[in-house]
Design an enzyme around this catalytic site. Sequence first.
Site, PDB file in Angstrom:
ATOM      1  CB  VAL A   1      -0.861   0.079   1.300  1.00  0.00           C
ATOM      2  CG1 VAL A   1      -1.535   1.256   1.348  1.00  0.00           C
ATOM      3  CG2 VAL A   1      -1.836  -1.247   1.229  1.00  0.00           C
ATOM      4  CB  CYS A   2       4.041   2.245   1.889  1.00  0.00           C
ATOM      5  SG  CYS A   2       3.562   1.394   3.469  1.00  0.00           S
ATOM      6  N   PRO A   3       3.655   2.376  -1.298  1.00  0.00           N
ATOM      7  CG  PRO A   3       4.455   0.519  -2.681  1.00  0.00           C
ATOM      8  CD  PRO A   3       4.105   0.804  -1.464  1.00  0.00           C
TER       9      PRO A   3
END
Length: 179
Positions: free
Chosen positions: A50-52
């Site tokens: 999810v972070c990128p």
Amino acid sequence: MLTVGDKFPGFALTAVNGTDPKTAFSPAHNTTYDGKWLVVFAWPKDFTFVCPTEIVGFNELEREFRDRDTQLLGLSIDSEFVHLAWRQSREDLGKVAFPWLSDVKRELTSALGILDKTDGVALRATFVVDPQGIIRFASVNDMSVGRNPQEVLRVLDALQTDELCPCNWQKGEETLQAA
């Protein structure tokens, strides 16, 4: 967790900019950004899923934040070397124009109160900080749910009017007048 009206904590961390190991690392202090608005958004771990999407989403609006005299700052508990490796491993992350702060000792994330109690990683937290260092917006998403950078920009626009802004207000629209 610190919230609206609290002073954003002082910090002295290493920032990672770009993908060249010769120039990527620089010191970053809260005083580095004196006089600017800050949008600080934390993510749990590098090399995740999810972070990128969030980092790239914020980067797509980086110029708009900059045009509002606002510095974007990414933050996680990963080391500066992990940040660099992640930027080098993906073309989209390699193009990110804002610094990522390395909080490997968990000093800033602890001071903000955003460490996950089970995993010891940063929660998916977002802070908008005014030029006086006061938190004006704070939010936390579940680890599995990405943020909406466009909404953070909308909130920043509303805060910068210093007016009353109704639900779903957009930059350029009328603000409310107190009766």
